[in-house]
Design an enzyme around this catalytic site. Structure first.
Site, PDB file in Angstrom:
ATOM      1  N   LYS A  22       0.766  -1.305   0.008  1.00  0.00           N
ATOM      2  CA  LYS A  22       0.026   0.164  -0.057  1.00  0.00           C
ATOM      3  C   LYS A  22       0.688   1.341  -0.104  1.00  0.00           C
ATOM      4  O   LYS A  22       0.765   2.242  -0.855  1.00  0.00           O
ATOM      5  CB  LYS A  22      -0.948  -0.098   1.136  1.00  0.00           C
ATOM      6  CG  LYS A  22      -1.408   1.481   1.520  1.00  0.00           C
ATOM      7  CD  LYS A  22      -2.285   1.412   2.965  1.00  0.00           C
ATOM      8  CE  LYS A  22      -1.846   1.328   4.105  1.00  0.00           C
ATOM      9  NZ  LYS A  22      -1.423   2.957   4.647  1.00  0.00           N
ATOM     10  N   ASN A  23       1.809   1.262   0.962  1.00  0.00           N
ATOM     11  CA  ASN A  23       2.569   2.303   1.155  1.00  0.00           C
ATOM     12  C   ASN A  23       3.568   2.859  -0.187  1.00  0.00           C
ATOM     13  O   ASN A  23       3.912   3.913  -0.336  1.00  0.00           O
ATOM     14  CB  ASN A  23       3.338   2.592   2.323  1.00  0.00           C
ATOM     15  CG  ASN A  23       2.188   2.891   3.655  1.00  0.00           C
ATOM     16  OD1 ASN A  23       0.966   3.142   3.330  1.00  0.00           O
ATOM     17  ND2 ASN A  23       2.565   2.396   4.628  1.00  0.00           N
ATOM     18  N   CYS A 116      -4.607  13.106  12.461  1.00  0.00           N
ATOM     19  CA  CYS A 116      -5.480  11.948  12.385  1.00  0.00           C
ATOM     20  C   CYS A 116      -5.455  11.349  13.662  1.00  0.00           C
ATOM     21  O   CYS A 116      -4.815  11.541  14.686  1.00  0.00           O
ATOM     22  CB  CYS A 116      -4.972  11.095  11.346  1.00  0.00           C
ATOM     23  SG  CYS A 116      -3.606  10.234  11.583  1.00  0.00           S
ATOM     24  N   ARG A 121       0.803  14.590  13.059  1.00  0.00           N
ATOM     25  CA  ARG A 121       1.264  14.583  11.689  1.00  0.00           C
ATOM     26  C   ARG A 121       1.565  15.763  10.748  1.00  0.00           C
ATOM     27  O   ARG A 121       0.706  15.850   9.685  1.00  0.00           O
ATOM     28  CB  ARG A 121       0.307  13.343  11.043  1.00  0.00           C
ATOM     29  CG  ARG A 121       0.495  12.137  11.799  1.00  0.00           C
ATOM     30  CD  ARG A 121      -0.341  11.212  10.996  1.00  0.00           C
ATOM     31  NE  ARG A 121       0.542  10.627   9.875  1.00  0.00           N
ATOM     32  CZ  ARG A 121      -0.036   9.541   9.181  1.00  0.00           C
ATOM     33  NH1 ARG A 121      -1.110   8.835   9.548  1.00  0.00           N
ATOM     34  NH2 ARG A 121       0.490   8.892   8.183  1.00  0.00           N
ATOM     35  N   ASP A 304       3.955   0.500  12.118  1.00  0.00           N
ATOM     36  CA  ASP A 304       2.692  -0.029  11.532  1.00  0.00           C
ATOM     37  C   ASP A 304       2.555  -1.542  12.087  1.00  0.00           C
ATOM     38  O   ASP A 304       1.290  -2.169  11.711  1.00  0.00           O
ATOM     39  CB  ASP A 304       2.852  -0.219  10.037  1.00  0.00           C
ATOM     40  CG  ASP A 304       2.844   1.458   9.600  1.00  0.00           C
ATOM     41  OD1 ASP A 304       2.331   2.211  10.457  1.00  0.00           O
ATOM     42  OD2 ASP A 304       3.266   1.592   8.345  1.00  0.00           O
ATOM     43  N   ARG A 396      -8.793   0.264   4.079  1.00  0.00           N
ATOM     44  CA  ARG A 396      -7.892   1.060   3.394  1.00  0.00           C
ATOM     45  C   ARG A 396      -6.536   0.470   3.294  1.00  0.00           C
ATOM     46  O   ARG A 396      -5.540   0.898   2.320  1.00  0.00           O
ATOM     47  CB  ARG A 396      -7.568   2.261   4.530  1.00  0.00           C
ATOM     48  CG  ARG A 396      -8.819   2.799   4.926  1.00  0.00           C
ATOM     49  CD  ARG A 396      -8.257   4.029   5.734  1.00  0.00           C
ATOM     50  NE  ARG A 396      -7.374   5.017   5.334  1.00  0.00           N
ATOM     51  CZ  ARG A 396      -7.035   6.184   5.729  1.00  0.00           C
ATOM     52  NH1 ARG A 396      -7.544   6.737   6.917  1.00  0.00           N
ATOM     53  NH2 ARG A 396      -6.408   6.645   5.305  1.00  0.00           N
TER      54      ARG A 396
END
Ligand code: EPU
Length: 421
Positions: A22-23, A116, A121, A304, A396
């Site tokens: 994803k990233n 968030c 952030r 993560d 997501r």
């Protein structure tokens, strides 16, 4: 309002294939804005965040086709320079269009991404980098606007190895005049993937994967075809699932070097992990032992993976100390895990986890993506049924999560929920 209903306690076995990272995709898609040609990208996971980034590119005028796991982006006709509030609020990574837009068009405007659920952030490191390359940055009325007649290479040293700032600055420097040297850069594998993608497009970048990156500006960039690296956090999530369920699982399409810190820590708990041709085999046949770990920038233990491995600690023997060094507010899963019987105390950035023999199924709500996968892991090992609400967060970042879990023998169903429990 979809939810997962999970019945825990099954031992799992079989093979799971990882999706593209994803990233990586979330930085490579904005990088397509640098090209006058066509970018063809394979192994793109069909995730809600990827669909948001597709919309960001489309709102700037790019043409995007997404069939199966291949995305084709044509940015030859970019018509707008602005990303509206609606999209930046949906996903912070939309701020990664700043670097490429400034580099190619000398203009970019985006609604301020804001905080968030895992922390505040800010974007100060990104913006300081853009200013060093000659951009004028105006922050007004909730928008950040960057302008430059032509970016110029420069020397930048980040205060902290921010992943996003490293990516944004690399992209900004690609079409700048002269050479940029970026020090104290983040070293994550996604940055190496970005460098490989850009160099295939015609850039001259060296050093990604180390803390000094050198970018020689070029005049223009053309077409490229690229395959995304496998998702290392999805890999770590399935590694933890195997470890906690006393299972035997083969994780296919993994790059073990991207996951060394997690593999080393999970091995310390007593789980057997074998590297094979294109994957790893994880065998767990006894109760795991508690270990201590701290989250750090790559190659350290990834933030993560903190929530998922915390669940493993919650049912391991002994006490574990977990320190979160990257985000100031990334323990929201703790209260939900307590509902399931976990014994966890939070003291600032540290969690003290006393392992219990069993978790019990409960109704829990997720507040972000990784907290969500952690609660699913807790549900898989708990006695009885667990309902995990707000699973749009999980969508997501995990492609076909429940299908992959069911393929290993887990009992997990997606149901349409109502607001009532
Ligand atoms: N930071 C600043 N100023 C900046 C940029 C960052 O103070 O200008 C701080 C942040 O507030 C945070 C720390 O630096 O405390 C790390 O932030 P970083 O910029 O490295 O993170 P990011 O680029 O915003 C990416 C991933 C995150 C992952 C982090 C850390 C993407 C799209 N997101 O975020 O992924 O947690 O790096 O590895 O690449 C996830 O996938 O669940 C996720 C949150």
């Amino acid at each position: 309002m979809e939810k997962y209903v999970i019945v825990g306690g099954n031992s799992l076995s079989g093979k799971v294939r990882l999706s593209g990272g994803k990233n990586s995709v979330l930085t490579i898609l904005p990088a397509c804005l640098l090209s006058k040609g066509v970018c063809t990208i394979h192994d793109v996971p069909r995730l809600s965040d990827v669909f948001v980034m597709k919309e960001v590119l489309e709102c700037l005028g790019a043409r995007v086709d997404f069939s199966g796991n291949t995305m084709v982006v044509d940015s030859s006709q970019v018509t707008s320079i602005e990303v509206p509030d609606r999209l930046t609020r949906l996903m912070r990574a939309s701020n990664l269009v700043m670097g490429p837009m400034l580099s190619r068009f000398g203009q970019a405007k985006l609604a301020y991404p804001g905080g968030c659920s895992i922390g505040s952030r800010p974007m100060d490191q990104h913006l300081r980098g853009m200013k060093t390359l000659g951009a004028q940055i105006i922050e007004k009325h909730g928008y950040i606007e960057g302008k430059a007649t032509k970016l110029q290479g420069g020397e930048i040293c980040l205060d902290f190895p921010s992943v996003g700032a490293t990516e944004n600055i690399i992209m900004a420097a690609t079409l700048a005049k002269g050479t940029t040297i970026l020090r104290n850069a983040a070293r994550e594998p996604e940055i190496v993937d970005l460098q490989n993608f850009l160099n295939s497009m015609g850039t001259k970048i060296k050093g990604a994967g180390t803390d000094i990156i050198r970018i020689e500006g070029v005049r223009e960039l053309g077409s490229v075809e690229h395959t995304i690296i496998p998702d290392r956090i999805e890999a770590g999530t399935f590694l933890t699932i195997a470890a906690i369920n006393q299972s035997d699982i083969y994780i296919d399409n993994i790059i073990p070097e991207h996951l060394e810190a997690v593999i080393a820590k999970v091995r310390e708990t007593g789980v057997e992990i074998y590297e094979e041709a294109n994957g790893i085999r994880v065998i767990s046949n006894q109760r795991t032992k508690g270990i201590d770990f701290k989250t750090m920038p790559f190659p350290g233990f990834p933030t993560d993976m903190q929530a998922q491995v915390m669940v493993l600690m919650a049912v391991s023997e002994g006490t574990s100390i977990i320190t979160e060094n990257i985000f100031e507010n990334r323990f929201k899963h703790v209260d939900e895990l307590r509902r399931m019987g976990a014994d966890i105390r939070v003291e600032g950035r540290v969690c003290i986890v006393k392992g219990v023999k069993k978790l019990s199924g409960a109704y829990v709500e997720t507040s972000d993506l990784r907290a969500g996968s952690a609660l699913v892991i807790a549900g898989l090992v708990a006695e009885g049924a667990t309902v995990v609400a707000n699973i749009y967060h999980i969508d997501r970042g995990y492609e076909n999560f429940e299908q992959k879990l069911r393929g290993l023998g887990a009992q997990i169903l997606r149901v349409n929920g109502t607001k009532e429990r």
